[in-house]
Scaffold this motif. Structure first.
Motif, PDB file in Angstrom:
ATOM      1  N   GLY A   1       3.584   8.079   8.820  1.00 43.43           N
ATOM      2  CA  GLY A   1       4.658   7.107   8.931  1.00 43.43           C
ATOM      3  C   GLY A   1       4.149   5.700   8.716  1.00 43.43           C
ATOM      4  N   VAL A   2       5.086   4.798   8.379  1.00 48.96           N
ATOM      5  CA  VAL A   2       4.778   3.389   8.145  1.00 48.96           C
ATOM      6  C   VAL A   2       5.859   2.556   8.821  1.00 48.96           C
TER       7      VAL A   2
ATOM      8  N   GLY B   1      10.136   0.570  -7.592  1.00 51.34           N
ATOM      9  CA  GLY B   1      10.122   1.968  -7.186  1.00 51.34           C
ATOM     10  C   GLY B   1      10.277   2.172  -5.691  1.00 51.34           C
ATOM     11  N   GLY B   2      10.373   1.070  -4.930  1.00 53.96           N
ATOM     12  CA  GLY B   2      10.502   1.210  -3.477  1.00 53.96           C
ATOM     13  C   GLY B   2       9.297   1.891  -2.865  1.00 53.96           C
ATOM     14  N   PHE B   3       9.526   2.907  -2.054  1.00 57.20           N
ATOM     15  CA  PHE B   3       8.437   3.625  -1.404  1.00 57.20           C
ATOM     16  C   PHE B   3       8.295   5.066  -1.919  1.00 57.20           C
TER      17      PHE B   3
ATOM     18  N   VAL C   1       0.846  -1.200   0.000  1.00 59.17           N
ATOM     19  CA  VAL C   1       0.000   0.000   0.000  1.00 59.17           C
ATOM     20  C   VAL C   1       0.882   1.252   0.000  1.00 59.17           C
ATOM     21  N   ALA C   2       1.930   1.247   0.823  1.00 61.59           N
ATOM     22  CA  ALA C   2       2.840   2.392   0.876  1.00 61.59           C
ATOM     23  C   ALA C   2       3.546   2.584  -0.462  1.00 61.59           C
TER      24      ALA C   2
ATOM     25  N   ASP D   1      11.379   8.242   3.263  1.00 59.61           N
ATOM     26  CA  ASP D   1      11.910   8.677   4.555  1.00 59.61           C
ATOM     27  C   ASP D   1      10.928   8.482   5.696  1.00 59.61           C
ATOM     28  N   ARG D   2       9.700   8.047   5.386  1.00 61.26           N
ATOM     29  CA  ARG D   2       8.691   7.822   6.429  1.00 61.26           C
ATOM     30  C   ARG D   2       8.370   6.343   6.638  1.00 61.26           C
ATOM     31  N   VAL D   3       9.040   5.467   5.891  1.00 57.36           N
ATOM     32  CA  VAL D   3       8.809   4.023   6.023  1.00 57.36           C
ATOM     33  C   VAL D   3       9.988   3.409   6.774  1.00 57.36           C
TER      34      VAL D   3
END
Length: 299
Positions: free
Chosen positions: A175-176, A227-229, A157-158, A234-236
């Motif tokens: 944040g995650v 694509g990562g996050f 989802v992130a 910086d919030r995961v």
């Protein structure tokens, strides 16, 4: 005669001015400029922050109560949500636990829902919760935290929010936290705790996906998230215990079948996050998530 001419000229000038004003007032002024003031307040019943918790495999149920989950009283995520619920009770904070099947069909449990179907069900429910709350309460922010299968689907989802900008706007995510994420890679998100050398099991086993299907039918090893996050990077925060083969699997395709069997067998490290002191120095993983979430809610 001179005075008469001057009076006539003045009258002409007055008529021209009146006609000009009349035409200006009747013309289309175009769109009004956007107001510079604050955005209108959202409904009073809306909360400031919603904390979404996604339990791991066998720790939830599709019919569980998202506000008082009881499907598995030993669910690891209860050690996060219960303290937050107690601390922020009566404040504009909502604690919501994902109710999904949370199963993992394998050679030892052929009657269970497949991992793909279970994960997809959980993902759809989280996205529905995010979208419906955001539509009604556009200023509500979200904090996401999940364990194991729950970490995988929240990471997905992130990924969709941070890379594609879908589901809800990225700036609504505070944040995650992903605990034992099966799609973890070193270059996506921020890692917390003692270093690990491996990667998520879905990443390690992607090259031998067809070989592991007889052991875990319906569990696609999808590899890393493309694509990562994105803008959420910086919030995961990724948390993984050393030697937990769910998130710290060796990149060893030769022993892919053996690695797949480890996923369905008892994994002592994977089940010890509540007490394992070797994950994050000075604390446990659930305690770290509680403190992290508390700071995000307050600030």
């Amino acid at each position: 005669m001179r005075k008469l001419l001057m009076a006539a000229a003045a009258l002409v000038i007055i008529v021209v001015i009146v006609l000009g004003i009349s035409r200006w007032m009747s013309s289309d002024p175009g769109p009004a400029p956007a107001p510079n003031g604050p955005v209108a307040a959202q409904p009073e019943h809306c909360v400031d922050v919603e904390f979404i918790s996604a339990p791991g495999t066998w720790e939830s149920s599709a019919v569980d109560d998202p506000f008082a989950p009881k499907a598995n009283p030993n669910s690891l995520m209860l050690n996060v949500t219960n303290p937050l619920q107690q601390e922020f009770q009566g404040q504009k904070v909502k604690i919501w636990t994902l109710p999904y099947t949370a199963q993992f069909r394998n050679v030892n449990a052929q009657g269970e829902m497949s991992y793909d179907d279970s994960r997809n069900e959980g993902t759809a429910k989280v996205e529905q919760e995010l979208q419906s709350v955001h539509a009604e309460c556009p200023q509500t922010d979200f904090i996401l935290a999940g364990f194991s299968q729950g970490a995988v689907l929240l990471g997905d989802v992130a990924n969709k929010i941070g890379v594609q900008g879908g589901v809800i706007p990225p700036d609504r995510i505070r944040g995650v936290a992903l605990l034992a994420d099966g799609r973890r890679v070193p270059d996506a998100g921020q890692f917390v705790g003692n270093p690990v050398a491996g990667v998520g099991a879905e990443v390690a086993l992607e090259p031998v996906n067809l070989l592991v299907q007889p052991i875990v039918p319906g569990a696609t090893m999808r590899g890393p998230r493309e694509g990562g996050f994105g803008t959420l990077n910086d919030r995961v925060f990724e948390i993984c215990a050393p030697d937990d083969t769910v998130c710290d699997a060796p990149r060893d395709v030769i022993n892919g079948v053996a690695r797949a069997r480890q996923l369905v067998e008892a994994n002592g490290v994977h089940g010890m996050y509540l007490t394992n002191p070797n994950v994050i120095p000075g604390t446990t993983a659930p305690e770290w998530i509680v403190n992290w979430a508390r700071d995000l809610i307050r600030n």
